[in-house]
Design a protein around this motif. Structure first.
Motif, PDB file in Angstrom:
ATOM      1  N   ASP A 164      -4.099  -9.406   2.485  1.00  0.00           N
ATOM      2  CA  ASP A 164      -2.639  -9.311   2.386  1.00  0.00           C
ATOM      3  C   ASP A 164      -2.260  -7.841   2.204  1.00  0.00           C
ATOM      4  O   ASP A 164      -3.109  -6.982   1.942  1.00  0.00           O
ATOM      5  N   ASP A 165      -0.961  -7.547   2.347  1.00  0.00           N
ATOM      6  CA  ASP A 165      -0.509  -6.148   2.361  1.00  0.00           C
ATOM      7  C   ASP A 165      -0.931  -5.376   1.127  1.00  0.00           C
ATOM      8  O   ASP A 165      -1.368  -4.228   1.225  1.00  0.00           O
ATOM      9  N   ASN A 166      -0.794  -6.021  -0.033  1.00  0.00           N
ATOM     10  CA  ASN A 166      -1.096  -5.338  -1.276  1.00  0.00           C
ATOM     11  C   ASN A 166      -2.565  -4.903  -1.319  1.00  0.00           C
ATOM     12  O   ASN A 166      -2.895  -3.756  -1.608  1.00  0.00           O
ATOM     13  N   LEU A 167      -3.426  -5.868  -0.972  1.00  0.00           N
ATOM     14  CA  LEU A 167      -4.868  -5.625  -0.985  1.00  0.00           C
ATOM     15  C   LEU A 167      -5.257  -4.626   0.108  1.00  0.00           C
ATOM     16  O   LEU A 167      -6.139  -3.786  -0.068  1.00  0.00           O
ATOM     17  N   LYS A 168      -4.561  -4.752   1.238  1.00  0.00           N
ATOM     18  CA  LYS A 168      -4.863  -3.893   2.391  1.00  0.00           C
ATOM     19  C   LYS A 168      -4.804  -2.422   2.008  1.00  0.00           C
ATOM     20  O   LYS A 168      -5.698  -1.649   2.308  1.00  0.00           O
ATOM     21  N   PHE A 169      -3.753  -2.033   1.288  1.00  0.00           N
ATOM     22  CA  PHE A 169      -3.601  -0.613   0.960  1.00  0.00           C
ATOM     23  C   PHE A 169      -4.557  -0.169  -0.136  1.00  0.00           C
ATOM     24  O   PHE A 169      -4.934   0.992  -0.184  1.00  0.00           O
ATOM     25  N   GLN A 170      -4.955  -1.109  -0.982  1.00  0.00           N
ATOM     26  CA  GLN A 170      -6.011  -0.774  -1.957  1.00  0.00           C
ATOM     27  C   GLN A 170      -7.315  -0.473  -1.218  1.00  0.00           C
ATOM     28  O   GLN A 170      -8.001   0.508  -1.495  1.00  0.00           O
ATOM     29  N   ILE A 171      -7.647  -1.357  -0.253  1.00  0.00           N
ATOM     30  CA  ILE A 171      -8.912  -1.191   0.484  1.00  0.00           C
ATOM     31  C   ILE A 171      -8.870   0.072   1.348  1.00  0.00           C
ATOM     32  O   ILE A 171      -9.868   0.782   1.481  1.00  0.00           O
ATOM     33  N   ILE A 172      -7.698   0.377   1.907  1.00  0.00           N
ATOM     34  CA  ILE A 172      -7.556   1.618   2.690  1.00  0.00           C
ATOM     35  C   ILE A 172      -7.946   2.810   1.826  1.00  0.00           C
ATOM     36  O   ILE A 172      -8.690   3.697   2.253  1.00  0.00           O
ATOM     37  N   ASP A 173      -7.449   2.821   0.590  1.00  0.00           N
ATOM     38  CA  ASP A 173      -7.762   3.942  -0.307  1.00  0.00           C
ATOM     39  C   ASP A 173      -9.266   4.021  -0.560  1.00  0.00           C
ATOM     40  O   ASP A 173      -9.839   5.108  -0.574  1.00  0.00           O
ATOM     41  N   TYR A 174      -9.898   2.854  -0.756  1.00  0.00           N
ATOM     42  CA  TYR A 174     -11.343   2.854  -1.015  1.00  0.00           C
ATOM     43  C   TYR A 174     -12.120   3.315   0.225  1.00  0.00           C
ATOM     44  O   TYR A 174     -13.096   4.067   0.124  1.00  0.00           O
ATOM     45  N   LEU A 175     -11.687   2.848   1.388  1.00  0.00           N
ATOM     46  CA  LEU A 175     -12.369   3.245   2.630  1.00  0.00           C
ATOM     47  C   LEU A 175     -12.279   4.755   2.826  1.00  0.00           C
ATOM     48  O   LEU A 175     -13.276   5.426   3.137  1.00  0.00           O
ATOM     49  N   LYS A 176     -11.074   5.276   2.638  1.00  0.00           N
ATOM     50  CA  LYS A 176     -10.887   6.718   2.822  1.00  0.00           C
ATOM     51  C   LYS A 176     -11.679   7.499   1.785  1.00  0.00           C
ATOM     52  O   LYS A 176     -12.313   8.512   2.106  1.00  0.00           O
ATOM     53  N   ALA A 177     -11.667   6.995   0.550  1.00  0.00           N
ATOM     54  CA  ALA A 177     -12.372   7.697  -0.526  1.00  0.00           C
ATOM     55  C   ALA A 177     -13.871   7.728  -0.252  1.00  0.00           C
ATOM     56  O   ALA A 177     -14.521   8.771  -0.397  1.00  0.00           O
TER      57      ALA A 177
END
Lengths: 351, 228
Positions: A164-177
């Protein structure tokens, strides 16, 4: 990372026929479902064999039909983060994380366990069974497992589409990090232009098994604007909101944006569609839209049957869209002065 | 219950021995066949499928007769492979093992295959891209995740082995103390005028062994499910 690819693969009536060279650390593969994106992932990783062609990564030939070279998946050092995490259900979180690490030659180990656990914030999950994890935790462990295998290239195969959108942006941050911390280049596969904009610098647009274009994510977003029902999405990272009468006012581009979403976070990412910006030639006496910004036209571009208008509003930039007739009536040209009206409710918070 | 003579005890022990050995010998082959049919694409896959499942549809007596033709002194394998090596199989307990293994093989393969088919292919792909070779993937992913199927296949083969009659009597004969298993002993007792009580007693032993096998299978299944 430099990747040279020439591939042919046929399945019944579908055929994949691609030839491209890409350089960079954040590459995107964009296209609709069924266009061949996931097949490309399988072919690059060695999970499927092409009918013919060649693949070379940073000068090393991984596949060459003429030379009879076909490195098996375990020797390619190309890691995949799948749409779902696909954790091994018979192993603990820690055993999952270490699966690839243990099989990686010591000389290739640049990512160490403790650093990864810290970057992905999964230290408290290590002793758990994978059955006792939430969706976001599973995906983080899945990312960690792949990164710990110390790949020289990550294939991110729609890793956000099941979230979902909320989780998506959390995971984006982890992927980028994770990618930034351990300097692992990636190819990000998605049908979402928004994700392409956030995750990639250079994008291969795929259509019906062919490479339709190679461009930056920004160029692609502009070229797709006229065809897209949601237009061009302006991404605005705003911080330090000021609360006024149930709305939030964020400092932006030397002025303030009034947004009806009231959040508790000091910083947030908002999207604003080019369709939700109304352009006016003169300042109106009164208007219901809570944002009226004085702008200069920095550039214009054509996309489908629409004209994209890049607006410089102080230090901030926005892209609006109008039909050609409106562009003529407004006298839109580079350097012309306009007012942009935006309703406070037109902004959507993404994270 | 009458007190068994040594011949009956031998029959019970031989039945257990034949079933255990047939199950252990068949397991690697059953696993390999199930693996090939589940995960590999190759020419002749249909032929392999038919060959593996053929004993399921053939009368056991036919299987026994074919084995006799192949393994006998004038048979292709018997004459060219076994005789030069000085091996005699026909009318020994080893022939009973082969008969049991052949008859139970399709049941074992089917169960293992069902277990393997329940393994998500993406897990296998994940293992490969994480650096595991195919053998490593089999050991660390496929076997653990299809273990219930493997246990079920072994249990089925073992249980089927305890009841094997038709192929065994043709290829191994019915020699008390040598090749006479429980079903063969029961057959002999039912053919003799005073054998009813002994036949019934051996039937009870047969039922008891089958119940024990099924209970053990169920217990293992629950333990595996709990571990999962």
């Amino acid at each position: 990372m430099e990747l040279h690819v020439t591939l042919n693969k046929s399945f019944g009536t579908f055929s994949l026929d691609m030839a491209f060279t890409v350089q960079g650390e954040r590459i995107g593969v964009f296209g609709p479902s069924g266009c061949g994106k996931s097949t490309l992932v399988s072919l690059l990783a060695g999970l499927q064999q092409p009918d013919s062609g060649s693949i070379s990564l940073d000068g090393e030939v991984l596949y060459d039909s003429h030379g009879g070279i076909n490195a098996p998946p375990e020797q390619r050092r190309i890691g995949i983060v799948f749409q779902r995490p696909y954790l091994f259900p018979h192993m603990s979180v820690k055993a999952n994380l270490l699966y690839g690490f243990k099989r990686c030659a010591a000389a290739n180990r640049t990512v160490d366990f403790d650093s990864l656990v810290e970057v992905l914030q999964i230290g408290h999950l290590l002793s758990r069974s994978v059955h006792n994890l939430s969706g976001g935790e599973k995906q983080r462990v899945g990312i960690g497992r792949t990164v710990l295998s110390n790949p020289r290239l990550l294939l991110l195969d729609e890793p956000l589409s099941a979230l979902d959108d909320n989780l998506k942006f959390q995971i984006i941050d982890y992927l980028k990090a994770a990618s930034a911390a351990f300097r692992i280049p990636y190819i990000f596969i998605s049908h979402s232009l928004l994700e392409m904009r956030i995750m990639t610098d250079r994008v291969l647009a795929v259509s019906a098994g062919r490479i339709a274009a190679q461009a930056t994510a920004e160029e692609l977003a502009r070229s797709q604007m006229g065809r897209s029902p949601i237009g061009y999405i302006n991404l605005l990272r705003l911080d330090k909101p000021r609360r006024i009468n149930g709305v939030s006012a964020y400092a932006w581009g030397g002025t303030e944006l009034v947004i009806s979403t009231v959040g508790d976070r000091p910083e947030a990412l908002f999207e604003l569609s080019s369709k939700d910006i109304i352009l006016l030639k003169q300042h109106p006496d009164a208007i219901s839209a809570r944002n009226l910004l004085e702008c200069i036209v920095a550039d214009t571009f054509h996309s489908g049957n629409k004209v994209g208008v890049e607006l410089a509003c102080g230090d901030g930039k926005l892209v609006a869209e109008v039909v050609p007739e409106a562009a003529r009536e407004l006298g839109i040209a580079r350097g012309s002065r306009l007012f942009a009206a935006i309703k406070a409710s037109a902004f959507r918070r993404l994270e | 219950m009458p007190i068994f003579t040594s011949a009956e005890y031998m029959a019970i022990l031989l039945s257990l021995k034949v079933s255990v050995v047939a199950t252990l010998v068949s397991l690697p082959f059953g696993f390999a066949a199930a693996y090939l049919m589940t995960f590999r694409q190759f020419r002749g896959k249909v032929a392999l499928d038919v060959a593996v499942n053929l004993p399921l549809t053939l009368p056991p007596v036919v299987i026994g007769y074919i084995l006799l033709l192949l393994l006998g002194q004038k048979g292709f394998i018997g004459q060219h492979l076994l005789q030069p090596l000085g091996i005699t199989l026909i009318f020994t307990w080893k022939a009973a093992v082969i008969a049991t293994a052949v008859v139970g093989f399709p049941l074992m393969v089917r169960s293992i295959r069902l277990g393997m088919e329940s393994v998500d292919e993406r897990l296998i792909q994940a293992a490969r891209t994480l650096g595991a070779g195919w053998l490593d993937t089999i050991v660390t992913v496929i076997i653990p995740l299809s273990f219930r199927g493997i246990v079920a296949g072994a249990a089925l083969m073992f249980a089927r082995g305890l009841g094997e009659f038709g192929a065994t009597i043709v290829v191994a004969g019915n020699i008390p103390g040598v090749t006479q298993t429980i079903p063969l002993a029961i057959y002999e007792y039912t053919s003799s005028p005073d054998g009813d009580r002994m036949a019934l007693a051996l039937c009870l032993v047969s039922v008891l062994l089958s119940v024990v096998v099924l209970l053990l299978h169920e217990y293992l299944n629950r333990r595996i499910a709990k571990a999962d």
